[in-house]
Design an enzyme around this catalytic site. Structure first.
Site: not given
Length: 539
Positions: A191, A410, A448
């Site tokens: 991320s 995601d 994610h």
């Protein structure tokens, strides 16, 4: 706390065997270490099993508290780095007192950072690495950006300076402690941490020999502009809001329309780009309920799948792919929330524009014009925050290796963006040159960074039930950097929650992951929960 955040690995059980290192000086003497713009605030030997994370730390950065009882003796150095008068970058360097493997692993940060990743520091030391973490220059939770208001230098610290400062300081500290510099240095995170990894490769190509960057938020200004698009699409008209109670019906409708397209009906979309689900098929016909969508909700859902576009129709950022709606890391967490304005992407978008772009604590997203917001974000912060440079010849010349990965499911950052960035590197550097140092792995069914219906455990941070580069993408990165063996496949696992994880963790299913653009297709027979029933094939 997510399942992945709970996975921890015992050093001995994962195949990491200690060696005795001759130390150049005692840990406590490092308090006298003279480094530019830096004050060592503490240098302390932590006895085995004695470390406890600060109680103010976020649970997801701590993991299971009992894990720390397994840590060996290590040297903990705490520092305050001040490269500018308004900087206050806190850094911790952890070094095993014995059993150092000669390597350094830098830790990254999720969200807006603001905290040390103690779980990852502990895992690194347990595996024999010297390691370091930083708060990137401010103390706050990962969804809080109020620290940035009126502090442009701290924004730069967060953007790129702090990770580089951490890396330089750590290498000097490691050399002072052991008498030798690290033979190899690696960085692994997801991320915002993926953005940080790409930033290092692009700005400071000699800092790391290998970088594992997951779901990178590297197009920061456009990613959070798309969060503004999402918020306006679902809340400007109160009737457009899609409550969390309807997400399950959307997910089931998507699977009914598309699950079998990849030849295997298993609740996982192997490549969601093949799914052309039409939200209009869910239009309520006999009154509003959780099993259908109103007309404004259908319109909003189409906008979320289409992605942010400006007033001329130019795409600002790719849209979300079908198949990511349900689950702990799905739309209810990131996009819709429990109520309007309560989703994580709403918090990130509002925090970014209010505190960094416009520097107005009372900034109102409802009054914002998307075109103007994107232009303002790019003009003010793209150069600092975005790590989208496709030309990485300097990193390649250093001998650096880069592995990107992204979950197809995601719900925070569109997986299409990682594909777009990877393809921009191929186009800029020539495919043969790019193949010498970069790979992309797309992960079916992963949300994610972790979670989701598909296998989501493949050694992203060195954690895997199997200590083998064929199952561990981080170890594959090391093998590539140190031995020149580029990974073409890796086997991902879905394990039952077990603390600590390791060889004893029960594996529920495995799936083959392939270097993009290849994808693992089911071969028509065999156990669909076994990676051996799949083969990598060109699209």
């Amino acid at each position: 706390m997510s399942r992945f955040a709970m996975l921890l690995c015992l050093g001995a059980s994962c195949g990491f065997f200690p060696r005795v290192n001759a130390l150049a000086q005692p840990c406590e003497q490092l308090a006298q270490l003279a480094l530019p713009n830096t004050k060592i605030t503490s240098a302390q030997t932590i006895v085995a099993g004695a470390f406890s994370p600060p109680p103010s730390s976020s649970p997801w950065l701590i993991g299971d508290p009992s894990f720390y009882k397994q840590l060996p003796v290590f040297c903990r150095v705490m520092a305050a780095d001040k490269p500018t008068p308004d900087s206050d970058i806190k850094i911790e360097v952890w070094m095993p007192a014995s059993g150092w493997n000669g390597k350094f692993r830098g830790q990254g940060n999720g969200g807006f950072a603001g905290e040390m990743d103690y779980r990852s520091l502990g895992l690194a030391v347990l595996q024999g690495y010297a390691s370091a973490s930083t708060d990137t220059g401010h103390a706050a939770s990962g969804v809080d950006a109020t620290w940035a208001l009126g502090h442009p230098e701290r924004v730069i610290d967060f953007a790129y300076r702090a990770i580089h400062e951490m890396t330089s300081l750590s290498k000097a500290t490691v050399k002072a402690f052991y008498g030798d510099a690290p033979k190899h240095s690696y960085f692994a995170n997801c991320s915002n941490g993926g953005r940080q990894g790409l930033m290092e490769a692009q700005r400071y190509p000699e800092d790391y020999d290998g970088i594992l960057a997951g779901a990178p938020a590297n197009y920061w200004t456009h990613l959070l502009s798309s969060a503004l698009w999402d918020a306006q699409a679902t809340t400007l008209d109160p009737g457009s809001y899609i409550p969390a109670s309807k997400v399950r019906a959307i997910a089931h409708a998507v699977l009914a329309a598309c699950d079998a397209k990849d030849g295997l009906k298993d609740g996982i979309l192997n490549d969601p780009r093949q799914c052309h689900f039409d939200p209009a098929t869910m239009l309520c016909k006999q009154g509003n309920s959780d099993s259908c969508l109103t007309k404004p909700q259908v319109t909003a859902l189409k906008k979320l799948y289409a992605g942010a576009h400006d007033s001329k129709g130019t795409q600002i950022f790719p849209g979300f792919l079908p198949g990511a709606e349900e689950g702990q890391g799905g739309w209810a967490t990131w996009i819709t929330g429990d109520a309007p304005g309560k989703a994580l992407l709403f918090a990130f978008g509002s925090g970014f524009f209010g505190n960094m772009v416009y520097e107005q604590a009372d900034w109102d997203y409802k009054k914002a014009k998307l075109d103007d917001a994107v232009a303002a974000a790019d003009q003010k912060l793209a150069a600092a925050l975005n790590s989208t440079e496709p030309n990485m010849k300097a990193f390649q010349a250093h001998g650096g290796k880069l592995i990107l990965y992204h979950g197809w499911s995601d719900a925070a950052i569109s997986p299409l963006h990682s594909i777009n960035y990877y393809e921009s590197v191929l186009a800029t550097m020539d495919k043969q040159d790019a193949d010498s140092f970069v790979r992309l792995f797309m992960v079916p069914g992963m949300q994610h960074c972790a979670d989701g219906p598909g296998p989501d455990d493949f050694g992203q941070l060195g954690i895997s039930p199997v200590n083998d580069p064929r199952h561990n993408l981080y170890l594959a990165l090391e093998e590539w950097a140190e031995k020149g063996t580029a990974p073409s496949t890796v086997i991902a696992s879905k394990t039952e929650v077990q603390i600590p994880a390791g060889p004893g963790a029960k594996v529920k299913m495995t799936r083959l992951l392939c270097a993009y653009p290849q994808k693992a297709n089911y071969q028509g027979s065999g156990d669909p929960s076994d990676a051996g029933s799949f083969a990598c094939e060109n699209p």
